[in-house]
Design a protein around this motif. Sequence first.
Motif, PDB file in Angstrom:
ATOM      1  N   LEU A  81      46.126  48.679  40.929  1.00 39.09           N
ATOM      2  CA  LEU A  81      45.924  47.261  41.268  1.00 39.09           C
ATOM      3  C   LEU A  81      45.233  47.123  42.627  1.00 39.09           C
ATOM      4  CD1 LEU A  81      49.256  45.685  39.945  1.00 39.09           C
ATOM      5  CD2 LEU A  81      46.963  45.310  39.028  1.00 39.09           C
ATOM      6  N   ASN A  82      45.589  47.997  43.569  1.00 39.54           N
ATOM      7  CA  ASN A  82      44.924  47.979  44.884  1.00 39.54           C
ATOM      8  C   ASN A  82      43.450  48.343  44.744  1.00 39.54           C
ATOM      9  OD1 ASN A  82      47.258  47.248  46.182  1.00 39.54           O
ATOM     10  ND2 ASN A  82      47.821  49.335  46.765  1.00 39.54           N
ATOM     11  N   CYS A  83      43.190  49.317  43.882  1.00 35.67           N
ATOM     12  CA  CYS A  83      41.809  49.737  43.629  1.00 35.67           C
ATOM     13  C   CYS A  83      41.014  48.563  43.042  1.00 35.67           C
ATOM     14  CB  CYS A  83      41.808  50.938  42.687  1.00 35.67           C
ATOM     15  SG  CYS A  83      40.168  51.467  42.173  1.00 35.67           S
ATOM     16  N   PHE A  84      41.584  47.894  42.039  1.00 36.59           N
ATOM     17  CA  PHE A  84      40.897  46.748  41.418  1.00 36.59           C
ATOM     18  C   PHE A  84      40.634  45.659  42.469  1.00 36.59           C
ATOM     19  CE2 PHE A  84      43.472  47.666  37.246  1.00 36.59           C
ATOM     20  CZ  PHE A  84      42.743  48.825  37.047  1.00 36.59           C
ATOM     21  N   ARG A  85      41.659  45.402  43.292  1.00 35.49           N
ATOM     22  CA  ARG A  85      41.554  44.356  44.319  1.00 35.49           C
ATOM     23  C   ARG A  85      40.423  44.674  45.295  1.00 35.49           C
ATOM     24  NH1 ARG A  85      46.702  44.687  45.919  1.00 35.49           N
ATOM     25  NH2 ARG A  85      47.443  43.745  44.007  1.00 35.49           N
ATOM     26  N   SER A  86      40.291  45.961  45.621  1.00 37.58           N
ATOM     27  CA  SER A  86      39.262  46.352  46.592  1.00 37.58           C
ATOM     28  C   SER A  86      37.849  46.145  46.031  1.00 37.58           C
ATOM     29  CB  SER A  86      39.464  47.806  47.025  1.00 37.58           C
ATOM     30  OG  SER A  86      39.086  48.685  45.978  1.00 37.58           O
ATOM     31  N   TRP A  87      37.745  45.999  44.720  1.00 39.39           N
ATOM     32  CA  TRP A  87      36.451  45.703  44.088  1.00 39.39           C
ATOM     33  C   TRP A  87      36.311  44.201  43.800  1.00 39.39           C
ATOM     34  CZ3 TRP A  87      32.682  49.129  41.470  1.00 39.39           C
ATOM     35  CH2 TRP A  87      32.808  50.468  41.870  1.00 39.39           C
ATOM     36  N   GLY A  88      37.263  43.417  44.272  1.00 38.78           N
ATOM     37  CA  GLY A  88      37.168  41.964  44.093  1.00 38.78           C
ATOM     38  C   GLY A  88      37.775  41.441  42.808  1.00 38.78           C
ATOM     39  N   TYR A  89      38.605  42.250  42.145  1.00 37.38           N
ATOM     40  CA  TYR A  89      39.238  41.805  40.894  1.00 37.38           C
ATOM     41  C   TYR A  89      40.613  41.224  41.212  1.00 37.38           C
ATOM     42  CZ  TYR A  89      35.511  43.933  38.230  1.00 37.38           C
ATOM     43  OH  TYR A  89      34.276  44.218  37.710  1.00 37.38           O
ATOM     44  N   GLN A  90      40.831  39.987  40.771  1.00 37.95           N
ATOM     45  CA  GLN A  90      42.096  39.312  41.055  1.00 37.95           C
ATOM     46  C   GLN A  90      43.039  39.460  39.869  1.00 37.95           C
ATOM     47  OE1 GLN A  90      39.973  35.552  42.057  1.00 37.95           O
ATOM     48  NE2 GLN A  90      41.348  35.562  43.812  1.00 37.95           N
ATOM     49  N   GLU A  91      44.305  39.677  40.183  1.00 34.84           N
ATOM     50  CA  GLU A  91      45.278  39.917  39.117  1.00 34.84           C
ATOM     51  C   GLU A  91      45.647  38.628  38.390  1.00 34.84           C
ATOM     52  OE1 GLU A  91      49.620  42.044  38.368  1.00 34.84           O
ATOM     53  OE2 GLU A  91      48.908  41.793  40.419  1.00 34.84           O
ATOM     54  N   VAL A  92      45.739  38.728  37.071  1.00 37.14           N
ATOM     55  CA  VAL A  92      46.262  37.623  36.258  1.00 37.14           C
ATOM     56  C   VAL A  92      47.410  38.155  35.404  1.00 37.14           C
ATOM     57  CG1 VAL A  92      44.170  36.210  36.133  1.00 37.14           C
ATOM     58  CG2 VAL A  92      44.509  38.034  34.463  1.00 37.14           C
ATOM     59  N   MET A  93      48.275  37.235  34.987  1.00 43.51           N
ATOM     60  CA  MET A  93      49.384  37.605  34.099  1.00 43.51           C
ATOM     61  C   MET A  93      49.387  36.630  32.929  1.00 43.51           C
ATOM     62  SD  MET A  93      52.416  38.369  36.822  1.00 43.51           S
ATOM     63  CE  MET A  93      52.181  39.536  38.166  1.00 43.51           C
ATOM     64  N   THR A  94      49.554  37.147  31.745  1.00 43.17           N
ATOM     65  CA  THR A  94      49.605  36.285  30.557  1.00 43.17           C
ATOM     66  C   THR A  94      50.942  36.516  29.855  1.00 43.17           C
ATOM     67  OG1 THR A  94      48.635  37.905  29.056  1.00 43.17           O
ATOM     68  CG2 THR A  94      47.091  36.504  30.272  1.00 43.17           C
ATOM     69  N   PRO A  95      51.332  35.609  28.942  1.00 44.67           N
ATOM     70  CA  PRO A  95      52.647  35.760  28.296  1.00 44.67           C
ATOM     71  C   PRO A  95      52.762  37.040  27.471  1.00 44.67           C
ATOM     72  CG  PRO A  95      51.733  33.569  27.909  1.00 44.67           C
ATOM     73  CD  PRO A  95      50.647  34.381  28.512  1.00 44.67           C
ATOM     74  N   THR A  96      53.985  37.499  27.338  1.00 43.98           N
ATOM     75  CA  THR A  96      54.254  38.701  26.536  1.00 43.98           C
ATOM     76  C   THR A  96      54.002  38.423  25.057  1.00 43.98           C
ATOM     77  OG1 THR A  96      55.917  39.325  28.144  1.00 43.98           O
ATOM     78  CG2 THR A  96      56.030  40.442  26.030  1.00 43.98           C
ATOM     79  N   PHE A  97      54.220  37.174  24.624  1.00 48.03           N
ATOM     80  CA  PHE A  97      53.898  36.834  23.233  1.00 48.03           C
ATOM     81  C   PHE A  97      53.076  35.555  23.185  1.00 48.03           C
ATOM     82  CE2 PHE A  97      58.087  34.990  24.066  1.00 48.03           C
ATOM     83  CZ  PHE A  97      57.972  33.691  23.586  1.00 48.03           C
ATOM     84  N   GLU A  98      52.240  35.482  22.167  1.00 48.18           N
ATOM     85  CA  GLU A  98      51.377  34.314  21.951  1.00 48.18           C
ATOM     86  C   GLU A  98      51.244  34.101  20.449  1.00 48.18           C
ATOM     87  OE1 GLU A  98      47.769  33.843  24.100  1.00 48.18           O
ATOM     88  OE2 GLU A  98      48.277  35.314  25.645  1.00 48.18           O
ATOM     89  N   PHE A  99      50.440  33.105  20.064  1.00 50.47           N
ATOM     90  CA  PHE A  99      50.161  32.931  18.637  1.00 50.47           C
ATOM     91  C   PHE A  99      49.405  34.158  18.138  1.00 50.47           C
ATOM     92  CE2 PHE A  99      50.432  28.405  20.026  1.00 50.47           C
ATOM     93  CZ  PHE A  99      51.600  28.116  19.334  1.00 50.47           C
ATOM     94  N   ALA A 100      49.793  34.630  16.975  1.00 57.51           N
ATOM     95  CA  ALA A 100      49.207  35.868  16.437  1.00 57.51           C
ATOM     96  C   ALA A 100      47.691  35.758  16.299  1.00 57.51           C
ATOM     97  CB  ALA A 100      49.837  36.196  15.090  1.00 57.51           C
ATOM     98  N   THR A 101      47.197  34.548  16.007  1.00 54.89           N
ATOM     99  CA  THR A 101      45.749  34.376  15.799  1.00 54.89           C
ATOM    100  C   THR A 101      44.941  34.706  17.060  1.00 54.89           C
ATOM    101  OG1 THR A 101      46.166  32.045  16.208  1.00 54.89           O
ATOM    102  CG2 THR A 101      45.810  32.695  13.915  1.00 54.89           C
TER     103      THR A 101
END
Lengths: 228, 389
Positions: B32-52
């Motif tokens: 995550l630190n490596c990604f951040r150093s390239w300008g990538y911001q962390e996102v989090m999405t739900p563990t479950f969603e609509f199957a579609t």
Amino acid sequence: MVTNLLTLALPKGKLGQDALQLLQAAGLPVEGVATEARQLTFTFPAPGIRYLICRPTDVPTYVEYGAADLGIVGKDTLAEAGADVFELVDLGFGYCRFVVAAPRERWEEAGRSLENLLAGSRRVATKFPRVAASFFQERGLPVEIIKLHGNIELAPRAGLADLIVDIVSTGRTLKENDLVEVAPIFSSTARLIANRVSYRINYRRLTSVVEALKRAAGQGGEKIATTN
Amino acid sequence: MASNLPLQLPAGVSDLLPPEAAALRQLEQRLLNCFRSWGYQEVMTPTFEFATTFQAGSPAGEEGALYKFIDRQGRVLALRPEMTAPIARLVATSLRRRELPLRLGYSARVFRYEEPQAGRRREFHQAGVELIGAGGVAGDVEIIALAVESLAQAGLEDFRLGLGQVAVTKGVLQDLALPPEAVAGIKSALASKDLVALERIYDEYHLEGERRRRLELLATIHGGREALEEARACFGRTAAAASLAELSRVWEALGAAGLEKWLFIDLGILRDFDYYTGIVFEGYVPGLGAPVCGGGRYDGLLAQFGYPCPATGFALGLERLLLARGETAPASLAGGYLVAGRDLAALLKRARELRSKGTAVVLDGESRSRQEAAARAAARGLNLEWIGE
């Protein structure tokens, strides 16, 4: 310990003996290697080759997990294992066929129709549940698969199953048990398989062995096949 | 006493004990630190969603791979099998007004109904990035360079990244003008490097001469600049020419940046053929039977969420990376203290002081003597501080 070895998984038994003949024809070192001995690993440090002697059904597993770079295994075993490996060469020996077989009398009564035969009970005995299931599923024929570990031809006699899926080479065992072949599934010969990662990162090294085996199979495949 | 509860776990999942948990967290933070150093911001999405949502994405979202369940309104939900489709949904909704390109990173557990085997689990941890809105060579170069750096940051020394280009294969197949069942057979055989099946297809569809040579080359071409030259010579006048030129530009740029020693070309790397649209890649480590990382360009996905937009990215399997490294970090509380004694208030006070300096502190109000506390501290690899007489 010798590092950077190219590891080949070979099956015990007849297929392994034929494989050794092919390896020798391809110019690979095989002195002292025996597929029926107690010793299960044979290492040749100078050319950097190591052989693992495994049960035939374990060859795809050793290759898939990367414990072996290459393996020689029958297509029958490979199809049943469903392993995620690269299939590189048909080596031409170890010929046999996957078939569906039934008691002769039942087959005649069913008017020689697989659908009629399955109209009553639908139990199929086999050592190869994956191959059997996919054959019947593709044809939309619902069956109950019973996994056995040997002597499949006994199942119809004992009333355990109506059909069997098995491999045959001469068909003698079927005949002796009054069974007839009712549908072919596919033909099987020995295959050279590779671990998908090894194949990509040791490409040069592996392809030199693959090409040598391909050439040897092209020249000597027929000769080896006749020893079955 | 015998337990009435099941003591074993379902197939394909596992507990992580302190050393493994520490190693995984440490690895996750480094990535995550490596990604951040390239300008990538962390996102989090739900563990479950609509199957579609997942079915719009890669084959990881195919029917048989999903863990599905039904909510009280009768809608079909699923545990996420991967992170790209949820991020595509997120971009097409909440981030729709943001200026492109978007650089997003993540680390999450994903769930797939797979046959459990080495490095392939039913619940596993993925970390990765998505570069949304950057088409063409610049985006591909950035993502591949970041993949190389991520693998290095993960502590791997001996790894290689194989680059393919699915558009080359699509172009070659288009030129061959074969019936759909032949194309399906060729795709499947190329993806699984089933050279025996390919031979059968050549015979069945009478593929000879130049047509056969092109397919053989697709299956076997491998190497560096020389492999690209060989491909150009063979595919230069086909529908694959433009995508091959793109792959060459990516290779040149990465080579100029000094990354060539980690890379090779293999046009047989197709990953999920119908999902990816351009350059694809996989990361390999000797001795591990499966890739530790994979990704590529998927320019068609966001359009399915009503937001047409180019995109590329990759994911790393954390458990596979740990397997490849072959060691776990000791889950020790190195430099920590066992603060022991009978006066609980004094213990809490002293522990707070030590913790404020960043030291790990274990409380021990049970040892009846200094010797007993010393034995406990030694067993845990901790320094002892005895409070009391």
